[in-house]
Enzyme design. Structure first.
Site, PDB file in Angstrom:
ATOM      1  CB  CYS A 103      -0.986  -0.007   1.164  1.00  4.92           C
ATOM      2  SG  CYS A 103      -0.236   0.026   2.811  1.00  4.92           S
ATOM      3  CG  HIS A 156      -4.454  -0.257   4.011  1.00  4.06           C
ATOM      4  ND1 HIS A 156      -3.679  -1.141   3.279  1.00  4.06           N
ATOM      5  CD2 HIS A 156      -5.450   0.130   3.182  1.00  4.06           C
ATOM      6  CE1 HIS A 156      -4.208  -1.282   2.065  1.00  4.06           C
ATOM      7  NE2 HIS A 156      -5.278  -0.513   1.983  1.00  4.06           N
ATOM      8  CG  HIS A 172      -6.590   0.114  -1.379  1.00  6.31           C
ATOM      9  ND1 HIS A 172      -6.698  -1.004  -0.597  1.00  6.31           N
ATOM     10  CD2 HIS A 172      -7.771   0.186  -2.062  1.00  6.31           C
ATOM     11  CE1 HIS A 172      -7.884  -1.577  -0.786  1.00  6.31           C
ATOM     12  NE2 HIS A 172      -8.549  -0.865  -1.675  1.00  6.31           N
TER      13      HIS A 172
END
Length: 200
Positions: A103, A156, A172
């Site tokens: 990510c 994340h 992502h």
């Protein structure tokens, strides 16, 4: 040796946040339908202020402060285009190429195409730029999530690719599906969301 392999496997799964199978919730009635299909032991009683919370995170059509934004800035458009060029690439912890991407690696690589240096990890990125209200997100902004159970520690990050009233899309790298585009209103991401930041 088995302990080392188990540690590496656990680190990889938790590094950028495991991505669970998702169901796009587009209406409150559909959200209710989703909960009816869950096993009884997993059902949660809906909060009385759910409506208020959802509107505060994803905005509503009637919210005048939530404007339709287009990526008319060439720098932002190029960054988004670069990130999208990796769509479908498999997840790889620490990856920054078409052979595999994580990510933070996706955003690090996309911004690097415009000579913009971002930190290499999602937690470090979450301290970069300025905090913004999620109702004000525009293309090119960063969304941060905490995907570990019972934790609000950021692990994340995603890049906003489209923002209009009631609908925020972001790209992502998920551990299960690789580089992909998701909606902030998806149940999993909605509950994992922590903050939004602007670096441009």
């Amino acid at each position: 040796m088995k302990k080392i392999a188990l540690f590496l496997l656990t680190t990889t799964i938790l590094s950028c946040g495991g991505s669970k199978s998702k169901h796009v919730v587009t209406t409150k009635s559909e959200s209710h339908t989703v909960s009816q299909t869950e096993p009884k032991r997993n059902r949660k009683r809906p909060s009385r202020n759910t409506k208020k919370t959802e509107e505060s995170i994803i905005g509503t059509h009637s919210d005048p402060s939530y404007n339709t934004i287009r990526a008319d800035n060439p720098t932002i458009a190029n960054i988004i285009s670069s990130a999208k060029s990796y769509e479908g690439v498999r997840y790889k912890y620490g990856g920054t190429t078409k052979k595999g991407m994580d990510c933070s690696g996706l955003l690090y690589t996309a911004f690097k195409t415009e000579d913009i240096a971002l930190p290499r990890t999602s937690s470090a990125m979450s301290e970069h730029g300025e905090w913004i209200d999620v109702k004000q997100v525009e293309e090119g902004d960063l969304l941060f999530f905490a995907t570990r159970k019972n934790s609000r520690t950021i692990n994340h990050v995603g890049l906003v690719t489209s923002s209009r009233p009631g609908r925020v899309e972001f790209i992502h790298a998920s551990t299960s599906k690789g580089v992909m585009t998701s909606l902030l209103s998806e149940r999993y991401w909605y509950f994992a969301f922590v903050q939004a930041r602007r670096v441009l």
